[in-house]
Design a protein around this motif. Structure first.
Motif, PDB file in Angstrom:
ATOM      1  N   HIS A  13       1.252  -1.223  -0.141  1.00 29.04           N
ATOM      2  CA  HIS A  13       0.470   0.306   0.019  1.00 29.04           C
ATOM      3  C   HIS A  13       0.944   1.492  -0.023  1.00 29.04           C
ATOM      4  O   HIS A  13       0.338   2.181  -0.512  1.00 29.04           O
ATOM      5  N   ILE A  14       2.611   1.239  -0.057  1.00 23.98           N
ATOM      6  CA  ILE A  14       2.505   2.872   0.234  1.00 23.98           C
ATOM      7  C   ILE A  14       4.255   2.149  -0.414  1.00 23.98           C
ATOM      8  O   ILE A  14       4.336   3.428  -1.057  1.00 23.98           O
ATOM      9  N   ARG A  15       4.971   1.196  -0.788  1.00 22.10           N
ATOM     10  CA  ARG A  15       6.116   1.056  -2.118  1.00 22.10           C
ATOM     11  C   ARG A  15       5.842   2.341  -3.007  1.00 22.10           C
ATOM     12  O   ARG A  15       6.864   2.758  -3.377  1.00 22.10           O
ATOM     13  N   HIS A  16       4.560   1.923  -3.559  1.00 23.92           N
ATOM     14  CA  HIS A  16       4.425   2.702  -4.396  1.00 23.92           C
ATOM     15  C   HIS A  16       4.804   4.637  -4.313  1.00 23.92           C
ATOM     16  O   HIS A  16       5.011   5.347  -5.403  1.00 23.92           O
ATOM     17  N   ARG A  17       4.746   4.773  -3.255  1.00 21.54           N
ATOM     18  CA  ARG A  17       4.489   6.745  -3.120  1.00 21.54           C
ATOM     19  C   ARG A  17       6.219   6.788  -2.769  1.00 21.54           C
ATOM     20  O   ARG A  17       5.862   7.593  -1.631  1.00 21.54           O
ATOM     21  N   LEU A  18       6.206   5.922  -2.338  1.00 21.51           N
ATOM     22  CA  LEU A  18       7.908   6.311  -1.358  1.00 21.51           C
ATOM     23  C   LEU A  18       9.383   5.998  -3.001  1.00 21.51           C
ATOM     24  O   LEU A  18       9.030   5.472  -3.245  1.00 21.51           O
ATOM     25  N   ASP A  19       9.398   7.570  -2.782  1.00 22.59           N
ATOM     26  CA  ASP A  19      10.736   8.550  -3.832  1.00 22.59           C
ATOM     27  C   ASP A  19      12.154   7.863  -2.769  1.00 22.59           C
ATOM     28  O   ASP A  19      11.874   9.076  -2.631  1.00 22.59           O
ATOM     29  N   PHE A  20      13.263   7.168  -2.795  1.00 24.52           N
ATOM     30  CA  PHE A  20      14.095   7.204  -2.451  1.00 24.52           C
ATOM     31  C   PHE A  20      15.142   7.785  -3.206  1.00 24.52           C
ATOM     32  O   PHE A  20      16.333   8.192  -2.924  1.00 24.52           O
ATOM     33  N   THR A  21      14.516   8.124  -4.260  1.00 22.75           N
ATOM     34  CA  THR A  21      15.639   9.221  -5.453  1.00 22.75           C
ATOM     35  C   THR A  21      16.460  10.562  -4.599  1.00 22.75           C
ATOM     36  O   THR A  21      17.607  10.404  -5.045  1.00 22.75           O
ATOM     37  N   ASP A  22      16.094  11.029  -4.129  1.00 24.60           N
ATOM     38  CA  ASP A  22      16.304  12.640  -3.462  1.00 24.60           C
ATOM     39  C   ASP A  22      16.868  11.483  -2.298  1.00 24.60           C
ATOM     40  O   ASP A  22      17.455  13.092  -1.028  1.00 24.60           O
ATOM     41  N   ALA A  23      16.323  11.116  -1.434  1.00 27.45           N
ATOM     42  CA  ALA A  23      16.667  10.279  -0.500  1.00 27.45           C
ATOM     43  C   ALA A  23      18.687  10.028   0.102  1.00 27.45           C
ATOM     44  O   ALA A  23      19.251  10.312  -0.617  1.00 27.45           O
ATOM     45  N   GLU A  24      18.923  11.199   1.665  1.00 23.64           N
ATOM     46  CA  GLU A  24      19.593  11.131   2.097  1.00 23.64           C
ATOM     47  C   GLU A  24      19.919   9.755   2.880  1.00 23.64           C
ATOM     48  O   GLU A  24      19.945   9.544   3.913  1.00 23.64           O
ATOM     49  N   TRP A  25      22.261   8.960   1.642  1.00 25.51           N
ATOM     50  CA  TRP A  25      21.937   7.823   2.493  1.00 25.51           C
ATOM     51  C   TRP A  25      23.132   7.968   3.526  1.00 25.51           C
ATOM     52  O   TRP A  25      23.704   8.644   2.875  1.00 25.51           O
ATOM     53  N   ILE A  26      22.836   6.570   3.979  1.00 26.61           N
ATOM     54  CA  ILE A  26      23.898   6.788   5.154  1.00 26.61           C
ATOM     55  C   ILE A  26      24.121   5.165   4.868  1.00 26.61           C
ATOM     56  O   ILE A  26      24.018   4.299   4.493  1.00 26.61           O
TER      57      ILE A  26
END
Length: 81
Positions: A13-26
């Motif tokens: 239900h949430i996977r399609h809404r999560l956009d990690f493109t501009d996420a800050e990766w550690i």
């Protein structure tokens, strides 16, 4: 898993809404020649990916799943035999 051992995607239900493109990766390592696991926190979820393949798949965890994963890692659950 459900009662009949069928795998259920509890984040469908949430996977399609999560956009990690501009996420800050550690990253798990400071060595640029040996990329390790990377994590990012986004909209109450935690993403984890292979730093060697940043365009590859992202595993998505709820906070509860992440806490269980970290506790298992600290307890040696994933250590090689």
């Amino acid at each position: 898993m459900s009662a009949d051992n069928e795998i259920v995607d509890d984040k469908a239900h949430i996977r399609h809404r999560l956009d990690f493109t501009d996420a800050e990766w550690i990253t798990s390592t400071d060595d640029p020649d040996e990329p390790g696991v990377e994590i990012a926190f986004l909209d109450g979820y935690i993403g984890m990916r292979n730093g060697a393949e940043p365009d590859g798949p992202v595993l998505v965890f709820t906070p509860e799943e992440w806490d269980a994963f970290v506790a298992g890692a600290k307890d040696g659950e994933f250590d090689e035999p």
